[in-house]
Design an enzyme around this catalytic site. Structure first.
Site, PDB file in Angstrom:
ATOM      1  N   ASP A  37       0.849  -1.193   0.000  1.00 52.05           N
ATOM      2  CA  ASP A  37       0.000   0.000   0.000  1.00 52.05           C
ATOM      3  C   ASP A  37       0.883   1.241   0.000  1.00 52.05           C
ATOM      4  OD1 ASP A  37      -3.275   0.251   0.928  1.00 52.05           O
ATOM      5  OD2 ASP A  37      -2.060   2.090   0.923  1.00 52.05           O
ATOM      6  N   ASN A  87      -6.063  -4.498  -6.065  1.00 51.51           N
ATOM      7  CA  ASN A  87      -7.217  -3.856  -5.441  1.00 51.51           C
ATOM      8  C   ASN A  87      -7.044  -2.363  -5.160  1.00 51.51           C
ATOM      9  OD1 ASN A  87      -9.638  -3.798  -3.455  1.00 51.51           O
ATOM     10  ND2 ASN A  87      -7.859  -3.278  -2.167  1.00 51.51           N
ATOM     11  N   TYR A 150     -13.178   7.606 -13.160  1.00 53.37           N
ATOM     12  CA  TYR A 150     -13.346   6.342 -12.436  1.00 53.37           C
ATOM     13  C   TYR A 150     -14.088   5.319 -13.298  1.00 53.37           C
ATOM     14  CZ  TYR A 150     -14.380   3.231  -8.480  1.00 53.37           C
ATOM     15  OH  TYR A 150     -14.464   2.149  -7.635  1.00 53.37           O
ATOM     16  N   LYS A 154     -12.447   1.753 -14.452  1.00 53.41           N
ATOM     17  CA  LYS A 154     -12.960   0.454 -14.007  1.00 53.41           C
ATOM     18  C   LYS A 154     -13.464  -0.384 -15.190  1.00 53.41           C
ATOM     19  CE  LYS A 154     -11.932   0.733  -9.659  1.00 53.41           C
ATOM     20  NZ  LYS A 154     -10.914  -0.168  -9.091  1.00 53.41           N
ATOM     21  N   THR A 185     -16.419   1.725   3.240  1.00 53.27           N
ATOM     22  CA  THR A 185     -14.974   1.847   3.469  1.00 53.27           C
ATOM     23  C   THR A 185     -14.631   3.334   3.524  1.00 53.27           C
ATOM     24  OG1 THR A 185     -14.367   2.074   1.147  1.00 53.27           O
ATOM     25  CG2 THR A 185     -14.620  -0.187   1.969  1.00 53.27           C
TER      26      THR A 185
HETATM   27  P1  NAP Z   1      -9.910   2.446   0.543  1.00 52.02           P
HETATM   28  O1  NAP Z   1     -10.464   2.091   1.869  1.00 52.02           O
HETATM   29  O2  NAP Z   1      -9.653   3.883   0.208  1.00 52.02           O
HETATM   30  O3  NAP Z   1      -8.582   1.594   0.313  1.00 52.02           O
HETATM   31  C1  NAP Z   1      -7.776   1.799  -0.817  1.00 52.02           C
HETATM   32  C2  NAP Z   1      -6.325   1.648  -0.402  1.00 52.02           C
HETATM   33  O4  NAP Z   1      -5.527   1.811  -1.587  1.00 52.02           O
HETATM   34  C3  NAP Z   1      -5.885   2.741   0.579  1.00 52.02           C
HETATM   35  O5  NAP Z   1      -5.121   2.201   1.618  1.00 52.02           O
HETATM   36  C4  NAP Z   1      -5.057   3.654  -0.315  1.00 52.02           C
HETATM   37  O6  NAP Z   1      -4.032   4.339   0.386  1.00 52.02           O
HETATM   38  C5  NAP Z   1      -4.450   2.657  -1.259  1.00 52.02           C
HETATM   39  N1  NAP Z   1      -3.870   3.321  -2.420  1.00 52.02           N
HETATM   40  C6  NAP Z   1      -4.311   4.432  -3.054  1.00 52.02           C
HETATM   41  N2  NAP Z   1      -3.479   4.753  -4.042  1.00 52.02           N
HETATM   42  C7  NAP Z   1      -2.473   3.828  -4.034  1.00 52.02           C
HETATM   43  C8  NAP Z   1      -1.299   3.652  -4.809  1.00 52.02           C
HETATM   44  N3  NAP Z   1      -0.982   4.497  -5.800  1.00 52.02           N
HETATM   45  N4  NAP Z   1      -0.490   2.607  -4.520  1.00 52.02           N
HETATM   46  C9  NAP Z   1      -0.800   1.743  -3.515  1.00 52.02           C
HETATM   47  N5  NAP Z   1      -1.881   1.881  -2.739  1.00 52.02           N
HETATM   48  C10 NAP Z   1      -2.730   2.908  -3.001  1.00 52.02           C
HETATM   49  O7  NAP Z   1     -10.871   1.947  -0.632  1.00 52.02           O
HETATM   50  P2  NAP Z   1     -11.778   0.635  -0.816  1.00 52.02           P
HETATM   51  O8  NAP Z   1     -13.180   1.098  -0.822  1.00 52.02           O
HETATM   52  O9  NAP Z   1     -11.359  -0.467   0.065  1.00 52.02           O
HETATM   53  O10 NAP Z   1     -11.432   0.322  -2.335  1.00 52.02           O
HETATM   54  C11 NAP Z   1     -10.674  -0.799  -2.753  1.00 52.02           C
HETATM   55  C12 NAP Z   1     -10.974  -1.035  -4.217  1.00 52.02           C
HETATM   56  O11 NAP Z   1     -12.377  -1.289  -4.368  1.00 52.02           O
HETATM   57  C13 NAP Z   1     -10.682   0.147  -5.134  1.00 52.02           C
HETATM   58  O12 NAP Z   1     -10.130  -0.309  -6.347  1.00 52.02           O
HETATM   59  C14 NAP Z   1     -12.042   0.757  -5.373  1.00 52.02           C
HETATM   60  O13 NAP Z   1     -12.108   1.480  -6.570  1.00 52.02           O
HETATM   61  C15 NAP Z   1     -12.899  -0.480  -5.392  1.00 52.02           C
HETATM   62  N6  NAP Z   1     -14.326  -0.264  -5.154  1.00 52.02           N
HETATM   63  C16 NAP Z   1     -14.747   0.272  -3.988  1.00 52.02           C
HETATM   64  C17 NAP Z   1     -16.105   0.466  -3.794  1.00 52.02           C
HETATM   65  C18 NAP Z   1     -16.648   1.080  -2.516  1.00 52.02           C
HETATM   66  O14 NAP Z   1     -17.840   1.427  -2.488  1.00 52.02           O
HETATM   67  N7  NAP Z   1     -15.848   1.219  -1.461  1.00 52.02           N
HETATM   68  C19 NAP Z   1     -17.026   0.107  -4.794  1.00 52.02           C
HETATM   69  C20 NAP Z   1     -16.549  -0.457  -5.969  1.00 52.02           C
HETATM   70  C21 NAP Z   1     -15.186  -0.647  -6.141  1.00 52.02           C
HETATM   71  P3  NAP Z   1      -4.297   5.882   0.839  1.00 52.02           P
HETATM   72  O15 NAP Z   1      -5.345   5.804   1.886  1.00 52.02           O
HETATM   73  O16 NAP Z   1      -2.957   6.330   1.311  1.00 52.02           O
HETATM   74  O17 NAP Z   1      -4.774   6.591  -0.409  1.00 52.02           O
END
Ligand code: NAP
Length: 248
Positions: A37, A87, A150, A154, A185
């Site tokens: 991360d 992810n 976005y 995706k 999240t």
């Molecule tokens: P999250 O809680 O924000 O977790 C994402 C993690 O990725 C964070 O720790 C973030 O670090 C890290 N990150 C960001 N940029 C990065 C980089 N350049 N290199 C390495 N790590 C990086 O988000 P989440 O909701 O769990 O999302 C995980 C995945 O699910 C994403 O691909 C998101 O698009 C997808 N998704 C989420 C949802 C939803 O509703 N939550 C729905 C559909 C898809 P920082 O905090 O330092 O930025």
């Protein structure tokens, strides 16, 4: 027997949300886990909850050097690589009119280039075959408002998944996408902030789907586990939707 006994897995974005829940589940199912991360402290915190079966690596998944280092670390420390969960992701809630060019590039780099880079280095390390799971989104399969970059990113992940599945099936590597709907999240809360919306109203909107609620990171992790494990041995190139019926 645990679903991932004896396997080595990489989880990107493992410091938070879906990535953290999946890293914990993978470890509970017997895997050794490299938690990668940009948030190095968060990755350390996830790894600490697992113990000796995990290792944290600070990495920017848009950087070729960092991606190569994550894979090298997995192989050197745990002796191989079987599972890759791509992810890590970011979102910018903007239309074409108010989205900055640098923000477009950053979303594409973190959400799309990362999948290419991690696969480029991970696939040669999966010498005994493997499973790659890429995180798409419901918005990779349909459009959404105020989220141009976005949605583009995706959709790219969903179709890259199919292309990767075709190219690497003969090497025993399966590639699938998991496509969550709104999941509770830090990213979801960040979206409300970006749009200047009250969290309660935003959360109510996220719950507006047949099952009447947003998902939990743990529910997405269970779907990822299925795709990562031999339980899905004949599944490749698929886009698994996990969204409480939202797309339906
Ligand atoms: P999250 O809680 O924000 O977790 C994402 C993690 O990725 C964070 O720790 C973030 O670090 C890290 N990150 C960001 N940029 C990065 C980089 N350049 N290199 C390495 N790590 C990086 O988000 P989440 O909701 O769990 O999302 C995980 C995945 O699910 C994403 O691909 C998101 O698009 C997808 N998704 C989420 C949802 C939803 O509703 N939550 C729905 C559909 C898809 P920082 O905090 O330092 O930025």
């Amino acid at each position: 027997m645990n679903a991932l006994e004896g396997k080595v897995a990489i989880v990107t974005g493992g410091a938070s949300g879906i990535g953290r829940a999946t890293a914990l589940l993978f470890a509970a199912e017997g895997a050794k886990v490299v938690v990668a991360d940009l948030d190095g402290d968060g990755a350390e915190a996830t790894a600490a909850r697992i113990g000796a079966a995990a290792l944290a690596v600070r990495a920017d998944v848009s950087s070729p050097d960092d991606c190569e280092n994550v894979v090298r670390t997995a192989v050197e420390r745990f002796g191989g690589l079987n599972v890759l969960f791509n992810n890590a992701g970011i979102i910018r809630r903007s239309t074409a009119l108010d989205l900055g060019v640098e923000d477009w590039d950053r979303v594409m780099a973190v959400n799309v280039r990362s999948v290419f880079l991690m696969c480029k280095y991970a696939i040669p390390a999966m010498t005994g075959g493997g499973s790659i799971v890429n995180t798409g989104s419901g918005w990779g399969l349909k459009g959404g408002g105020n989220a141009l970059s976005y949605c583009a990113s995706k959709a790219a992940v969903v179709n890259m998944t199919r292309a990767l599945a075709i190219d690497h099936a003969a090497a025993g590597i399966r590639v699938n996408s998991v496509n969550p709907g709104d999941t509770d999240t830090p990213m979801l809360r960040d979206e409300a902030r970006q749009l200047g919306e009250d969290w309660a109203a935003f959360a109510a909107d996220a719950a507006d789907r047949p099952m009447g609620r947003a998902g939990t990171p743990e529910e997405i992790a269970q779907a990822v586990l299925f795709l990562a494990s031999d339980a899905s041995s004949y599944v490749t190139g698929s886009a698994l939707v996990v969204d409480g019926g939202g797309l339906a």
